[in-house]
Write an enzyme that holds these catalytic residues in place. Structure first.
Site, short mmCIF file in Angstrom:
data_model
loop_
_atom_site.label_atom_id
_atom_site.label_comp_id
_atom_site.label_asym_id
_atom_site.label_seq_id
_atom_site.Cartn_x
_atom_site.Cartn_y
_atom_site.Cartn_z
N TYR A 102 0.86 -1.19 0.00
CA TYR A 102 0.00 0.00 0.00
C TYR A 102 0.89 1.23 0.00
O TYR A 102 1.81 1.34 0.83
CB TYR A 102 -0.90 0.04 1.25
CG TYR A 102 -1.71 1.31 1.32
CD1 TYR A 102 -2.98 1.37 0.79
CD2 TYR A 102 -1.16 2.49 1.85
CE1 TYR A 102 -3.71 2.56 0.80
CE2 TYR A 102 -1.87 3.68 1.85
CZ TYR A 102 -3.13 3.71 1.33
OH TYR A 102 -3.84 4.88 1.32
N GLU A 190 -3.65 7.54 -4.07
CA GLU A 190 -3.49 6.24 -3.43
C GLU A 190 -3.18 5.18 -4.48
O GLU A 190 -3.86 5.10 -5.49
CB GLU A 190 -4.80 5.90 -2.71
CG GLU A 190 -4.75 4.62 -1.93
CD GLU A 190 -6.10 4.31 -1.29
OE1 GLU A 190 -6.26 4.56 -0.09
OE2 GLU A 190 -7.00 3.83 -2.01
#
Ligand code: GDP
Ligand code: MN
Length: 385
Positions: A102, A190
């Site tokens: 992530y 993101e």
């Protein structure tokens, strides 16, 4: 404004980011052509909808042959994910995933920084990781003024990646993330997952970008990417009319002047057990056209049972406001049938305003205080929504 996967990937790629190769399609024909163009299997078929968790919902499928890809693609294009019909499909060359990470950068209003967030537990919902084992997430606040220094990017990358070469690549990606957030005026960039592939390269397999609406005027090229298949038409129309409107789930339509008062009105409605159907700030003026537009938008929602006008006179005199409202109500008369309107007007000349509204012959319920109006609206909406 949100850029969903296919848009976010395009934008990141144009900024020099390593991004999974893919083609956007809208139907089976285009899918067949895209497969001919890509000429490689397996491919991954990805529903393009503005919600997360597509994988779990069945909106992401791998396919190892052309037949399988056509069949699965067709199925995804006829799906609905969380109530949103899938209108677009991204066909991408499947990445041979060794590991998922992530990486993201988010505007942290409290610290007045952009904050980089990374985790070796990628691919899954980051909120879930934050809840169950927050130690798996590392955060780094980055000063807007000083930016992200090389040593900071490297330090974070060395925490995230075991391998030295990979960490150095990762550091470049973190710098690119910061750069992307700054140049796009994004409140979130993101990449989840950022993937280590079989060739040892890092590739963005999924991405999402939130742009600051207040900075969009600086990015006409990005604003043009607004995807009308998925935008809320009412909210856009409201913005064009100079209203700020957010649709909510209740049955009490609210029409208020001033954002703070609009928030307070929603609170008071909730306090008395009701549910607002929207947030709507008609702004300083009560020009009849604005009120008509506001009513028009509110009344399109069939759940709305009652409308509550909460107007603070302020500099504008209440009798002027009342005149504008009466004009607007006259125009909207038929649409308003069966929908009671509660009005609270306060400020200079409020008594005159109230008597003007009362003698207008319109079915309006005038009240003196915000609380009284909210109670009345909740009662007319049939109590708790
Ligand atoms: P999301 O569920 O909406 O976040 O969609 P993602 O694009 O993040 O995909 C969800 C998961 O599907 C990923 O975490 C991967 O595990 C898997 N996936 C997505 N693309 C690929 C791919 O190209 N190859 C492989 N092997 N798995 C993929
Ligand atoms: Mn994802």
């Amino acid at each position: 404004m949100k850029l969903i996967e296919y848009q976010a990937k395009e934008v990141l790629s144009s900024l020099g980011f390593p991004v999974q190769t893919g083609i956007l399609v809208h139907n089976e024909e285009e899918l067949a052509r895209a497969l001919d163009q890509l000429q490689t299997y397996p491919v991954v078929l990805k529903a393009q909808v503005p919600v997360g968790g597509r994988g779990k919902a069945g909106g992401i499928k791998l396919a190892s042959t052309r037949e399988e890809a056509l069949e699965k693609g067709r199925a995804i294009l006829s799906m609905e994910i969380k109530g949103i019909p899938v209108r677009k499909l991204l066909v991408a060359v499947a990445v041979d995933i060794q590991k998922e990470y992530y990486t993201g950068i988010v505007l942290d209003r409290r610290n007045q920084t952009l904050t980089l967030m990374v985790s070796p537990e990628g691919g899954v919902d980051i909120e879930e990781v934050a809840r169950t084992h927050p130690e798996a997430i590392q955060k780094l606040p980055v000063s807007m003024r000083d930016g992200l220094a090389d040593f900071q990017a490297r330090e974070l990358a060395f925490w995230l990646f075991d391998d030295r070469k990979l960490a150095l690549k990762g550091a470049r990606i973190l710098k690119a993330l910061f750069h992307a957030a700054r140049t796009l005026d994004a409140t979130l960039v993101e990449i989840n997952p950022l993937v280590l592939d079989a060739q040892g390269e890092l590739v963005a397999v999924d991405a999402k970008i939130l742009l600051d609406d207040n900075a969009l005027f600086r990015h006409p090229d990005l604003e043009r990417r607004r995807d009308m298949d998925y935008e809320n038409r009412e909210e856009l129309e409201a913005r064009e009319a100079g209203l700020s409107f957010v649709r909510l789930d209740g049955n009490i339509g609210c029409c208020v002047n001033g954002a703070g008062l609009a928030m307070a009105t929603m609170d008071v409605i909730k306090y008395y057990g009701g549910e607002p159907a929207n947030f709507l700030d008609i702004g300083g003026s009560s020009r009849p056209e604005k009120v008509v537009k506001a009513l028009d938008i509110i009344l399109r929602d069939p759940r709305v049972k009652v409308i509550y006008f909460n107007i603070f006179g302020g500099i504008t005199r209440c009798d002027d406001v009342a005149r504008g409202l009466i004009q607007a109500f006259e125009q909207m008369k038929t649409k308003l049938e069966g929908k009671p309107v509660v009005i609270r007007l306060t400020g200079t000349n409020e008594a005159e305003a109230r008597s003007m509204l009362a003698s207008s012959g319109l079915p309006l319920i005038t009240v003196e205080t915000m609380a009284e109006g909210a109670q009345k609206a909740v009662e007319l909406a049939g109590g708790t929504a």
